[in-house]
Write an enzyme that holds these catalytic residues in place. Structure first.
Site, PDB file in Angstrom:
ATOM      1  N   GLU A   1      76.545   6.425  35.344  1.00  0.00           N
ATOM      2  CA  GLU A   1      77.968   6.612  35.596  1.00  0.00           C
ATOM      3  C   GLU A   1      78.246   6.691  37.099  1.00  0.00           C
ATOM      4  O   GLU A   1      79.417   6.674  37.507  1.00  0.00           O
ATOM      5  CB  GLU A   1      78.454   7.880  34.909  1.00  0.00           C
ATOM      6  CG  GLU A   1      78.454   7.793  33.389  1.00  0.00           C
ATOM      7  CD  GLU A   1      79.002   9.038  32.717  1.00  0.00           C
ATOM      8  OE1 GLU A   1      79.731   8.891  31.727  1.00  0.00           O
ATOM      9  OE2 GLU A   1      78.703  10.155  33.187  1.00  0.00           O
TER      10      GLU A   1
ATOM     11  N   LYS B   1      67.897   1.040  41.607  1.00  0.00           N
ATOM     12  CA  LYS B   1      67.789   0.819  40.163  1.00  0.00           C
ATOM     13  C   LYS B   1      68.457  -0.497  39.779  1.00  0.00           C
ATOM     14  O   LYS B   1      67.919  -1.281  38.986  1.00  0.00           O
ATOM     15  CB  LYS B   1      68.414   1.979  39.393  1.00  0.00           C
ATOM     16  CG  LYS B   1      67.818   3.352  39.685  1.00  0.00           C
ATOM     17  CD  LYS B   1      68.460   4.401  38.784  1.00  0.00           C
ATOM     18  CE  LYS B   1      68.059   5.819  39.183  1.00  0.00           C
ATOM     19  NZ  LYS B   1      68.786   6.297  40.378  1.00  0.00           N
TER      20      LYS B   1
ATOM     21  N   LYS C   1      63.905   6.396  36.615  1.00  0.00           N
ATOM     22  CA  LYS C   1      64.404   6.631  37.969  1.00  0.00           C
ATOM     23  C   LYS C   1      63.990   5.553  38.963  1.00  0.00           C
ATOM     24  O   LYS C   1      64.517   5.510  40.079  1.00  0.00           O
ATOM     25  CB  LYS C   1      63.925   8.001  38.460  1.00  0.00           C
ATOM     26  CG  LYS C   1      64.394   9.170  37.600  1.00  0.00           C
ATOM     27  CD  LYS C   1      65.906   9.253  37.527  1.00  0.00           C
ATOM     28  CE  LYS C   1      66.352  10.473  36.714  1.00  0.00           C
ATOM     29  NZ  LYS C   1      67.830  10.556  36.613  1.00  0.00           N
TER      30      LYS C   1
END
Length: 217
Positions: free
Chosen positions: A165, A74, A14
């Protein structure tokens, strides 16, 4: 790391440690896993955009704005981010290119093997185009085969990874001119080293029981 340890300890990261760069040997191993990933009838509908520089990751991060802003850190802080893409069609030119490459690589060892391979592959393409009418979905499945192998490879190599996604595929396609090349993005995968802010690292893995997941016959 052995396979069982790898699959039990891997998790979706994360938060990545900004500024960390993967060793080139590790990157090469990940790219090899993608390059040699399987596809139905060796149709090879995948293409991969690799962002390995701050500038490249910033371009990739343009697809993580608005509703997908939670994924921007990220993308920006990972060492490498790969956009796994697919062709928009399996046209005859692409099938010819695959056949020619197979011939150069020595795949056809007996008389008639080349024509048979071409006939079988085209029959599958025609089945998905005309009977099943699901060529895009079929190609997307091949991309996800590559993603699965990529994530497993990262786990075995001890590389932290995150599949995503949550991004704007249209924005990413336009940023990298993918649609002009007959391509479209499907899923992102980021790689690097997790930071102390990665809360998921300390959580136990949770899966349904073996009894619910497996049927033995």
């Amino acid at each position: 790391m052995n396979l069982i340890d790898a699959v039990r300890t891997r998790h979706t990261v994360k938060a990545f440690e900004a500024g960390y760069s993967l060793p080139q040997a590790s990157v090469d191993a990940l790219l090899a896993a993608l390059h040699f990933s399987p596809s139905s009838v060796n149709s090879q509908p995948s293409h991969f955009v690799v962002a390995s520089t701050p500038e490249g990751r910033a371009r990739m991060a343009k697809a993580t704005q608005g509703a997908f802003a939670y994924n921007e850190p990220k993308v920006m802080n990972a060492s490498h981010v790969i956009a796994l893409c697919m062709r928009t069609d399996l046209d005859s030119g692409h099938l010819d290119t695959i056949l020619q490459q197979e011939e150069r690589d020595g795949r056809f060892q007996i008389d008639g093997a080349k024509n048979l391979q071409d006939k079988i592959r085209r029959s599958y393409v025609d089945m998905h185009r005309y009977e099943l009418r699901d060529v895009p979905q079929w190609m997307e499945k091949q991309v996800y085969l590559g993603l699965g192998g990529l994530l497993l490879s990262a786990a075995v190599l001890g590389i932290d990874a995150t599949p995503m996604e949550g991004f704007d595929s249209r924005a990413l396609d336009l940023e990298f001119g993918l649609r002009e090349r007959g391509l479209t993005s499907v899923v992102l995968a980021a790689f690097g080293r997790r930071s102390d802010q990665d809360f998921n690292a300390g959580l136990p893995k949770s899966r349904l029981s073996r009894e619910q997941v497996f049927t033995f016959v």
